[in-house]
Design an enzyme around this catalytic site. Structure first.
Site, PDB file in Angstrom:
ATOM      1  N   GLU A  57     -33.257 -20.032   1.816  1.00  0.00           N
ATOM      2  CA  GLU A  57     -32.819 -18.833   1.371  1.00  0.00           C
ATOM      3  C   GLU A  57     -31.644 -18.212   2.437  1.00  0.00           C
ATOM      4  O   GLU A  57     -31.641 -18.255   3.498  1.00  0.00           O
ATOM      5  CB  GLU A  57     -33.924 -17.659   1.257  1.00  0.00           C
ATOM      6  CG  GLU A  57     -33.504 -16.358   0.885  1.00  0.00           C
ATOM      7  CD  GLU A  57     -34.651 -15.467   0.796  1.00  0.00           C
ATOM      8  OE1 GLU A  57     -34.764 -14.379   0.178  1.00  0.00           O
ATOM      9  OE2 GLU A  57     -35.511 -15.502   1.574  1.00  0.00           O
ATOM     10  N   LYS A 113     -32.448 -14.092  -7.868  1.00  0.00           N
ATOM     11  CA  LYS A 113     -33.840 -13.579  -7.672  1.00  0.00           C
ATOM     12  C   LYS A 113     -34.319 -12.664  -8.710  1.00  0.00           C
ATOM     13  O   LYS A 113     -33.259 -11.607  -8.687  1.00  0.00           O
ATOM     14  CB  LYS A 113     -34.107 -13.171  -6.281  1.00  0.00           C
ATOM     15  CG  LYS A 113     -35.338 -12.698  -5.667  1.00  0.00           C
ATOM     16  CD  LYS A 113     -35.470 -12.686  -4.461  1.00  0.00           C
ATOM     17  CE  LYS A 113     -37.179 -12.273  -3.887  1.00  0.00           C
ATOM     18  NZ  LYS A 113     -37.036 -11.971  -2.502  1.00  0.00           N
ATOM     19  N   CYS A 126     -38.244 -17.043  -1.977  1.00  0.00           N
ATOM     20  CA  CYS A 126     -39.155 -16.340  -1.135  1.00  0.00           C
ATOM     21  C   CYS A 126     -40.339 -15.644  -1.773  1.00  0.00           C
ATOM     22  O   CYS A 126     -41.182 -16.128  -2.203  1.00  0.00           O
ATOM     23  CB  CYS A 126     -38.341 -15.261  -0.510  1.00  0.00           C
ATOM     24  SG  CYS A 126     -39.110 -14.307   0.969  1.00  0.00           S
TER      25      CYS A 126
END
Length: 472
Positions: free
Chosen positions: A238, A295, A348
């Site tokens: 990430e 995301k 994540c």
């Protein structure tokens, strides 16, 4: 004691002891208010230990954020404990003792559902996470994490009746042990011919964006990417590229040059008009971003701040975002079409939510999680996050390519088992064979609806029986 059943300690013998003591205490309460207090204090203690890693992000820039750390832990633990307090309070309204145990099992299970779904959800430290390295994990593809949590409570909470009727109290626990004895072990993993390179730069969070260090971490990843022999895919973690996608042409070209024709996936930030996104991109042989995933499930108070304009006046901002104004959420799950198969990307925190994977537009051949667990410190946070990633793989029956900035990076098979890994706090790379996906699991097809429906029916049964006993 109960919190120590979570990673990294995983003291499983503490589970029946802790739950037995809790239910024995609960049997003695004489009002809903007292029950609610018992549940809230239990939850506050549990989450204070289980979520103690939450103070770590505030130490990255201590001059700005350290003052928030104790408030974050206290308010988070207190807020999550409200779900347990409500469950215990409602269950305590049942006067019949045997029925009261069932009421607590049902109410507590429903409270955990609420914690996982309401207010964007936070299912971290849920009871199903105790069991990833035990035979119980084979139930995840069938009934999911909430089903496992419900069975956990059903097996151990009756121990609170042991002083009155030890035989009856031990039946659920002994039945659970017998079932586990009969559960088959997962078979050996079948591997594909494809190799994936997991790149772990091990950039401490206080250095990751620092001008003196950040390009050193990029050069480290470039050297890992160019190593021989060539894999079929290279994955960086990430926000591995410390530039906006909009102005990162030179570094992306350098990545493509190091990869020498091998596709590369990397985390990077990007800007679109006045909005910023935490993104994952698939680079082609020229360094162009062929596919982009933004995301979708952001971290509250980390990547964005609810009522941000108001709280910004008090100095409260999303400290995990490098954009200042926080990130915008992407449209939701999407499938990446890679040379080695179809992949469902997760960035994540998104791997914490099983319902997010169940809402994917179609079934993938693999899961890919890029993450920066440097935010979680070096004790419990990264290992608890890893357990949840393994659970998602087992629930879906899909291999997971997990690449973390500081670790633990791992190739996980469709049973949730780690095949290859890089330890926490170590820089390096590993070339791992990609496991073959398993057949679609029952949980991937139907999700949490059957368990939730069962709990609602049991709740209705408890309410009816309680009213009958009260009226009689």
């Amino acid at each position: 004691m109960l919190a120590q059943a979570l990673a990294p300690v995983q003291f499983l013998w503490g589970i029946p002891i802790a739950f037995g003591l809790v239910s024995a205490q609960f049997m003695r309460v004489n009002s809903a208010w007292t029950g609610a207090r018992v549940g809230w204090f239990l939850g506050f203690g549990y989450f204070s230990f289980a979520m103690s890693w939450i103070v770590e992000p505030f130490q990255v820039d201590p001059d700005r954020h350290a003052w928030m750390a104790p408030f974050a832990l206290v308010f988070l633990a207190a807020g999550l404990a409200l779900f347990w307090g409500l469950a215990f309070g409602l269950a305590a309204k049942v006067s019949q003792r045997g029925l009261r145990v069932l009421a607590l099992i049902v109410a507590w299970s429903l409270a955990e559902f609420g914690r996982a779904y309401l207010l964007t959800g936070l299912p971290w430290a849920a009871f199903g996470q105790f069991w990833m390295d035990s035979p119980v994990a084979v139930l995840l593809p069938w009934i999911g994490p909430h089903g496992v949590a419900f069975l956990t409570l059903a097996a151990v909470l009756p121990l609170g009746l042991a002083l009155r009727n030890p035989v009856v109290a031990s039946v659920p626990l002994l039945s659970a042990v017998g079932i586990l004895w009969l559960l088959p072990s997962p078979p050996e993993t079948i591997l594909t011919s494809k190799t994936v390179r997991l790149v772990q730069p091990n950039a401490p969070q206080d250095q990751k964006w620092h001008p003196e260090y950040r390009w050193g971490f990029v050069r480290r990843q470039l050297s890992y990417t160019s190593a021989q022999p060539r894999p079929d895919l290279v994955v960086w973690p990430e926000t591995a590229v410390p530039q906006m996608l909009n102005s990162a042409g030179d570094i992306l070209a350098a990545i493509a040059d190091a990869a020498d024709g091998v596709p590369v996936i990397t985390g990077i930030q990007r800007r679109l008009d006045l909005r910023f996104f935490n993104s994952l991109v698939v680079l082609d042989a020229s360094g162009g971003a062929r596919q982009i995933y933004d995301k979708a499930h952001l971290v509250p108070f980390g990547e964005y701040v609810p009522f941000g304009n108001i709280l910004a006046r008090f100095g409260i901002t999303g400290f995990a975002s490098q954009t200042g104004s926080g990130y915008s959420a992407g449209p939701g799950p999407q499938i990446l079409d890679l040379a080695i198969g179809k992949a469902l990307p997760l960035i994540c925190y998104e791997a914490v939510f099983p319902q997010l994977l169940n809402s994917a537009p179609t079934r993938a051949d693999m899961l890919i999680q890029v993450t920066n667990d440097a935010w979680f410190g070096t004790y419990s946070g990264p290992y608890q996050h890893l357990v949840q990633a393994r659970m998602r793989a087992a629930e879906q029956g899909l291999p997971m390519i997990r690449v973390a900035n500081t670790g633990v990076s791992a190739m996980i098979d469709g049973y949730g088992r780690i095949r290859e890994s890089l330890p926490l706090g170590e820089a390096g790379f590993v070339d791992a064979r990609l496991p073959r996906p398993l057949a679609p699991t029952l949980y991937s097809r139907i999700g949490d609806i059957p368990v939730f429906g069962l709990l609602l029916m049991l709740a209705g049964f408890v309410v009816v029986q309680s009213r009958r006993s009260t009226s009689s």
